[in-house]
Design a protein around this motif. Structure first.
Motif, mmCIF file in Angstrom:
data_model
loop_
_atom_site.group_PDB
_atom_site.id
_atom_site.type_symbol
_atom_site.label_atom_id
_atom_site.label_comp_id
_atom_site.label_asym_id
_atom_site.label_seq_id
_atom_site.Cartn_x
_atom_site.Cartn_y
_atom_site.Cartn_z
ATOM 1 N N GLY A 63 0.806 -1.211 0.000
ATOM 2 C CA GLY A 63 0.000 0.000 0.000
ATOM 3 C C GLY A 63 0.841 1.264 0.000
ATOM 4 N N VAL A 64 0.209 2.301 0.532
ATOM 5 C CA VAL A 64 0.836 3.614 0.568
ATOM 6 C C VAL A 64 2.061 3.617 1.471
ATOM 7 N N GLY A 65 2.046 2.810 2.519
ATOM 8 C CA GLY A 65 3.179 2.746 3.429
ATOM 9 C C GLY A 65 4.455 2.320 2.728
ATOM 10 N N SER A 66 4.348 1.374 1.796
ATOM 11 C CA SER A 66 5.542 0.941 1.074
ATOM 12 C C SER A 66 6.033 2.030 0.126
ATOM 13 N N VAL A 67 5.127 2.816 -0.429
ATOM 14 C CA VAL A 67 5.542 3.923 -1.299
ATOM 15 C C VAL A 67 6.291 4.979 -0.491
ATOM 16 N N VAL A 68 5.743 5.343 0.662
ATOM 17 C CA VAL A 68 6.402 6.324 1.526
ATOM 18 C C VAL A 68 7.744 5.769 2.022
ATOM 19 N N GLY A 69 7.761 4.504 2.426
ATOM 20 C CA GLY A 69 8.996 3.887 2.876
ATOM 21 C C GLY A 69 10.047 3.829 1.776
ATOM 22 N N ASN A 70 9.626 3.548 0.546
ATOM 23 C CA ASN A 70 10.567 3.519 -0.571
ATOM 24 C C ASN A 70 11.155 4.899 -0.858
ATOM 25 N N ILE A 71 10.346 5.947 -0.701
ATOM 26 C CA ILE A 71 10.866 7.302 -0.899
ATOM 27 C C ILE A 71 11.934 7.614 0.141
ATOM 28 N N VAL A 72 11.669 7.259 1.399
ATOM 29 C CA VAL A 72 12.665 7.467 2.454
ATOM 30 C C VAL A 72 13.907 6.629 2.177
ATOM 31 N N TRP A 73 13.710 5.368 1.750
ATOM 32 C CA TRP A 73 14.826 4.466 1.451
ATOM 33 C C TRP A 73 15.685 5.032 0.316
ATOM 34 N N ILE A 74 15.048 5.539 -0.744
ATOM 35 C CA ILE A 74 15.797 6.096 -1.874
ATOM 36 C C ILE A 74 16.664 7.256 -1.419
ATOM 37 N N ILE A 75 16.114 8.119 -0.599
ATOM 38 C CA ILE A 75 16.844 9.304 -0.154
ATOM 39 C C ILE A 75 18.062 8.925 0.681
ATOM 40 N N PHE A 76 17.907 7.989 1.610
ATOM 41 C CA PHE A 76 18.987 7.696 2.551
ATOM 42 C C PHE A 76 19.907 6.556 2.130
ATOM 43 N N ALA A 104 23.946 -9.725 -13.250
ATOM 44 C CA ALA A 104 23.305 -9.986 -11.956
ATOM 45 C C ALA A 104 23.343 -8.747 -11.084
ATOM 46 N N ASN A 105 24.431 -7.984 -11.154
ATOM 47 C CA ASN A 105 24.493 -6.729 -10.423
ATOM 48 C C ASN A 105 23.435 -5.755 -10.929
ATOM 49 N N PHE A 106 23.255 -5.687 -12.243
ATOM 50 C CA PHE A 106 22.216 -4.827 -12.798
ATOM 51 C C PHE A 106 20.827 -5.292 -12.372
ATOM 52 N N LYS A 107 20.660 -6.607 -12.198
ATOM 53 C CA LYS A 107 19.381 -7.166 -11.759
ATOM 54 C C LYS A 107 19.075 -6.778 -10.305
ATOM 55 N N LEU A 108 20.115 -6.508 -9.530
ATOM 56 C CA LEU A 108 19.929 -6.121 -8.133
ATOM 57 C C LEU A 108 19.601 -4.635 -7.961
ATOM 58 N N ILE A 109 19.773 -3.835 -8.991
ATOM 59 C CA ILE A 109 19.526 -2.399 -8.873
ATOM 60 C C ILE A 109 18.077 -2.083 -8.500
ATOM 61 N N PRO A 110 17.066 -2.660 -9.151
ATOM 62 C CA PRO A 110 15.692 -2.298 -8.765
ATOM 63 C C PRO A 110 15.354 -2.606 -7.305
ATOM 64 N N VAL A 111 15.798 -3.759 -6.797
ATOM 65 C CA VAL A 111 15.465 -4.105 -5.420
ATOM 66 C C VAL A 111 16.285 -3.280 -4.427
ATOM 67 N N SER A 112 17.487 -2.874 -4.808
ATOM 68 C CA SER A 112 18.266 -2.035 -3.901
ATOM 69 C C SER A 112 17.736 -0.611 -3.897
ATOM 70 N N LEU A 113 17.077 -0.207 -4.962
ATOM 71 C CA LEU A 113 16.530 1.140 -5.051
ATOM 72 C C LEU A 113 15.176 1.252 -4.343
ATOM 73 N N VAL A 114 14.279 0.321 -4.607
ATOM 74 C CA VAL A 114 12.947 0.332 -3.983
ATOM 75 C C VAL A 114 12.606 -1.072 -3.492
ATOM 76 N N PRO A 115 13.015 -1.436 -2.277
ATOM 77 C CA PRO A 115 12.829 -2.812 -1.809
ATOM 78 C C PRO A 115 11.444 -3.119 -1.244
ATOM 79 N N LEU A 116 10.726 -2.122 -0.789
ATOM 80 C CA LEU A 116 9.433 -2.375 -0.155
ATOM 81 C C LEU A 116 8.358 -2.544 -1.218
ATOM 82 N N GLY A 117 7.481 -3.503 -1.024
ATOM 83 C CA GLY A 117 6.414 -3.766 -1.982
ATOM 84 C C GLY A 117 6.832 -4.684 -3.109
ATOM 85 N N ARG A 118 7.930 -5.390 -2.927
ATOM 86 C CA ARG A 118 8.415 -6.352 -3.917
ATOM 87 C C ARG A 118 8.659 -7.680 -3.248
ATOM 88 N N GLU A 119 8.612 -8.723 -4.050
ATOM 89 C CA GLU A 119 8.818 -10.069 -3.549
ATOM 90 C C GLU A 119 9.789 -10.798 -4.473
#
Length: 125
Positions: A63-76, A104-119
């Motif tokens: 939900g919205v919590g993961s979006v807000v958390g991802n924004i904080v995660w991206i910044i820090f 494989a390193n390139f494959k890790l970029i999306p999850v390292s950038l926005v990890p919340l809301g992904r599986e």
């Protein structure tokens, strides 16, 4: 083939990357308010240990919590991690043997950038 690539990955890059994510996860879990980031960091560490044969999918119940958390995660943390994976991926792609590891390193970029809301799920064979 995934097994061979995962073993080479584990020896050359995966162990150290996973160790870094585990340390970050422990720090996040010690600071009580950042426990969701710690859990996400542990998930990324698991993925960084054994990336071949697995992929990322979006969670529909996020939900919205993961979006807000991802924004904080991206910044820090997220953009630093993504930049590190990008540079390491390019350096690994310089050699022919390192190309799959760089990808494989390139494959890790999306999850390292926005990890919340992904599986992380196995790739269907």
């Amino acid at each position: 083939m995934n097994l061979v690539l995962n073993v080479i990955w584990l020896v050359l890059a995966g162990f150290w990357m996973a160790l870094g994510y585990v340390v970050a996860g422990i720090i996040c879990c010690v600071l009580i308010i950042t426990i969701p980031f710690g859990i996400a960091s542990f998930r990324i560490a698991n993925y960084a240990l054994w990336p071949f044969g697995r992929t990322l999918v979006d969670r529909r119940d996020a939900g919205v919590g993961s979006v807000v958390g991802n924004i904080v995660w991206i910044i820090f943390a997220g953009w630093w991690l993504a930049l590190g994976h990008l540079v390491t991926g390019f350096l690994l792609c310089v050699t022919i043997i390192g190309i799959p590891l760089g990808l494989a390193n390139f494959k890790l970029i999306p999850v390292s950038l926005v990890p919340l809301g992904r599986e992380i799920v196995p790739v269907p064979a």
